[in-house]
Enzyme design. Structure first.
Site, PDB file in Angstrom:
ATOM      1  N   ASP A 260       0.834  -1.199   0.000  1.00  0.00           N
ATOM      2  CA  ASP A 260       0.000   0.000   0.000  1.00  0.00           C
ATOM      3  C   ASP A 260       0.873   1.256   0.000  1.00  0.00           C
ATOM      4  O   ASP A 260       1.863   1.338   0.738  1.00  0.00           O
ATOM      5  CB  ASP A 260      -0.892  -0.026   1.245  1.00  0.00           C
TER       6      ASP A 260
ATOM      7  N   GLU B  47       1.608  -0.449  -5.032  1.00  0.00           N
ATOM      8  CA  GLU B  47       0.691   0.641  -5.335  1.00  0.00           C
ATOM      9  C   GLU B  47       1.600   1.855  -5.529  1.00  0.00           C
ATOM     10  O   GLU B  47       2.080   2.430  -4.550  1.00  0.00           O
ATOM     11  CB  GLU B  47      -0.296   0.890  -4.197  1.00  0.00           C
TER      12      GLU B  47
END
Length: 746
Positions: A347, A383
């Protein structure tokens, strides 16, 4: 209680069969106490044991009488001086950063903050009230587990199809599961859940965070909870809210992984190493903040009272400190070696690569990942952005990494929304985004292609809403992205109008088909295959209810969409031209008269520069030559597949498309047409169309053909082959097709 000096490594609480070694890193602490609690619900510890041994900033002790199941925490002594970044407060019991199990969830009250809430000086003075009654506590675990013959599937990237889902949401309402295992690791490991995933054809599940997390205090006060889990408290402990209670959370998680591996399905974890749940200077003190704040967090250099925030969540982990790098690497290795997971999706990964302020491709984080013999061998997905300046780094990660391709998502959405000047961008994304990845020597699989993900609209909502509807989050609809590149097909939200409902279903088929025929690695957002809706909420992170849980009571339209998705995944598996390991050449190879990839206008001719750049162009054809793949399989044999023709029409009206001629004696065989509501259903006949003839591509639809040799006909309608088996073959999913014959306008 008898004590021994113990050892600095391994960090955490380690049961060796005779006793437990406790070890905690704190560079700036002046003293550390180990607190032993009588049980998980205790409000006060039974005993405090000072740790007198310290080796290289690691405090350690060995307790011969300690056993697995013991509950413990730490009190860390030192100055409380936020102006210098120091936030020690021994009145606060702290969670061990290396704990493998969390005894209980955070019990929110004012004592969990190291300063008096509401004080006019905010965090500048300490709060001396004891927090033991509400603090999360650590548990000593026995790591022993019988894995049997568990083997990771090791699915090659070129054959990978990812299914992003949530452990709880996937089975919380599943009617075939006993209530006690719905929404748990055991639920995901159940036969009905795994049978569904296998029938869908996916090769990996990407699970939203399973690291133990804490819901934000502000959410709890509003009666909400952090459902997604992007608010990590412990990097080693599986979140106990997904445990069924029949075994420890760790063992239940391991059982889930083993069952998925037995089905040939890999397990990829969404991990949040960019920030923690302790927030900014006004956040709670639960673990790292009270253990050694300036070591674990990036502080503002000119005023270390405050935190650098590249995540939008209040803090950023201090990747410049070797102890933080060690914490992350130890965590990653634990999940691979002890929990047998197959990869990670990081993330806000750009935040991990900020050495000073800018994102650095040569950062220490990338260096340690690259050289690690364990982590470098599993699937790594970034990401590739954060919320800081210069944080959008799509295409800029090192060669070992794959990336969520946000440009792919936006391009496909714009095209099917009907925006102009999109065909050139569409072509680039369909063919693997070589503009982003080829220059660094990367392959098409570096692009993780997705239309939707957990963050944003579901696929159903993408075609049903122009605006977000996040009122249920109790933030006056201010949260969530305002730019969704969505189109509601003529009416906002639910409708009874059959023409709008059918258009929405067609658009969903278009999106799914585009995703599965694109080069790169497809990621399906869980529930899109059954038209799951969140009622227009594009930021449902705090909705732990039927807004986010999958509803398995399917209508006929939902069942048809599910069948179509299964058909697409099977078709992709059987077509090497759709999952190339190398980028296209875009030119004739090996003396062939045909290119490995060609782009066509509706006239049947190759696209011109004028057509590529024209605002009005919303149609495109692409031919993928299956006999010119120029690759070899694992045994060294040339890869040869069928030649495919894909026609895209984002106009609202039908467009006659001249099918390009290929070679004498070959015809185009229709595989599916998204204009047909039954696309994906099976039928016993193939429909053949000659090159040079036109096929009417209905408005807002996608058509796929494969090239077949002309078959002799014993009778019947001209242009059709003899009947074939009506059973879909997993070896050759193109043996049967969804739609009925479409009239050849030529």
């Amino acid at each position: 209680m008898r004590t021994l000096p113990g050892k600095p490594f391994p960090l955490g609480a380690t049961w060796d069969g005779k006793g437990v070694n406790f070890s905690l890193f704190s560079e700036n602490a002046e003293g550390v106490e180990l607190c032993i609690f009588p049980d998980r619900e205790a409000s006060v510890e039974s005993v405090r044991i000072p740790l007198t041994e310290r080796t290289n900033h690691i405090w350690h002790i060995y307790l011969p009488e300690a056993r697995p199941g013991w509950v413990y925490g730490y009190r860390v002594h030192g100055p409380y001086d936020p102006a210098r970044g120091l936030r020690f407060n021994p009145a606060k019991v702290l969670l061990d950063p290396y704990t493998k199990e969390v005894a209980r969830r955070v019990r929110w009250n004012d004592t969990l903050f190291a300063y008096p809430l509401g004080d006019p000086q905010e965090d500048l003075i300490p709060d001396n009230r004891d927090n033991a009654a509400g603090a999360p506590l650590s548990v000593v675990v026995d790591p022993a587990y019988i894995w049997g013959s568990d083997r990771p599937p090791r699915t090659p990237w070129s054959e990978t199809v990812i299914y992003e889902t949530h452990v709880k949401g996937f089975t919380a309402l599943h009617p075939e599961l006993p209530p006690e295992i719905r929404g748990t690791y055991a639920g995901l490991a159940s036969e009905p859940a795994i049978d569904y995933l296998r029938s869908l054809g996916v090769t990996a599940v990407e699970l939203l965070p399973v690291h133990h997390h804490a819901s934000e205090h502000t959410l709890v006060t509003r009666g909400l909870t952090n459902y997604w889990g992007y608010n990590t408290l412990s990097y080693f402990a599986p979140d106990n809210r997904y445990g069924s209670g029949t075994m420890t959370p760790s063992n239940e998680f391991k059982m889930m992984v083993r069952c998925l591996h037995d089905a040939g399905i890999e397990v990829i974890l969404d991990v949040v190493y960019n920030h923690t749940c302790e927030g900014n200077h006004l956040g709670p003190t639960l673990s790292l903040k009270g253990i050694d704040n300036p070591t674990y967090y990036r502080l503002v250099e000119k005023d270390p009272r405050y935190y650098m925030d590249y995540t939008g969540c209040g803090n950023t982990l201090n990747m410049r400190h070797p102890q933080v790098l060690q914490l992350i690497m130890d965590s990653l290795r634990y999940w691979v070696l002890e929990m047998h997971v197959d990869g990670f999706r990081f993330d806000l990964a750009s935040a991990l690569a900020r050495e000073l302020h800018e994102v650095d491709k040569l950062s220490a984080f990338f260096d340690v990942i690259q050289q690690d013999p364990v982590i470098s061998q599993v699937k790594l997905i970034a990401e590739p952005w954060d919320v800081g300046e210069g944080g959008y780094q799509v295409g800029n990660f090192p060669s070992l990494w794959t990336e969520w391709n946000g440009l792919y998502r936006d391009s496909i959405r714009r095209f099917w929304k009907g925006d102009g000047r999109q065909v050139a961008e569409l072509a680039t994304r369909l063919s693997g985004s070589s503009d982003l990845y080829e220059q660094e020597g990367r392959r098409p699989h570096a692009s993780i292609n997705f239309i939707t993900a957990h963050d944003g609209f579901t696929l159903n909502d993408l075609v049903s809403y122009n605006e977000k509807h996040n009122e249920a989050n109790l933030e006056e609809n201010r949260d969530g992205n305002n730019d969704n590149i969505s189109w509601n097909c003529g009416e906002e939200g639910p409708t009874d109008k059959p023409e709008i409902r059918q258009l929405r279903l067609r658009q969903m088929r278009n999106f799914l088909a585009t995703l599965l025929v694109s080069q790169g690695v497809p990621m399906i957002c869980g529930g899109d295959e059954i038209a799951r809706t969140q009622r227009g909420n594009n930021n449902a992170y705090c909705q732990d209810n039927d807004t986010t849980w999958y509803n398995w009571d399917l209508s006929d339209d939902q069942k048809n969409l599910l069948d179509f998705t299964r058909y697409l995944v099977a078709l992709r598996r059987g077509q090497p031209a759709l999952r190339r390991r190398k980028f296209f050449h875009g030119r004739k190879i090996r003396g062939s008269e045909i290119k490995d990839i060609s782009w066509f206008s509706p006239t049947g001719h190759e696209m011109t520069d004028e057509e590529w750049n024209a605002d009005f162009v919303r149609t495109l054809g692409v031919r993928l030559s299956g006999d010119l793949i120029d690759e070899r399989d694992s045994l060294g044999r040339p890869l040869v597949g069928e030649t495919l023709l894909i026609l895209f029409n984002a106009h609202y009206e039908a467009v006659p498309f001249v099918l390009p001629a290929h070679r004498k004696g070959a015809h185009w065989s229709l595989l599916f047409d998204t204009a047909d509501p039954r696309a994906g259903a099976f039928r016993p006949r193939k429909s053949f169309y000659r090159g040079g003839r036109s096929y009417t591509v209905e408005g807002r639809s996608l058509v796929l053909f494969s090239l077949q040799e002309t078959q002799s006909r014993s009778g019947g309608e001209k242009g059709h082959a003899s009947p074939t088996s009506s059973t879909l073959s997993s070896e050759n999913p193109t043996a049967t097709m969804a739609p009925p014959p479409v009239k050849d306008s030529g």
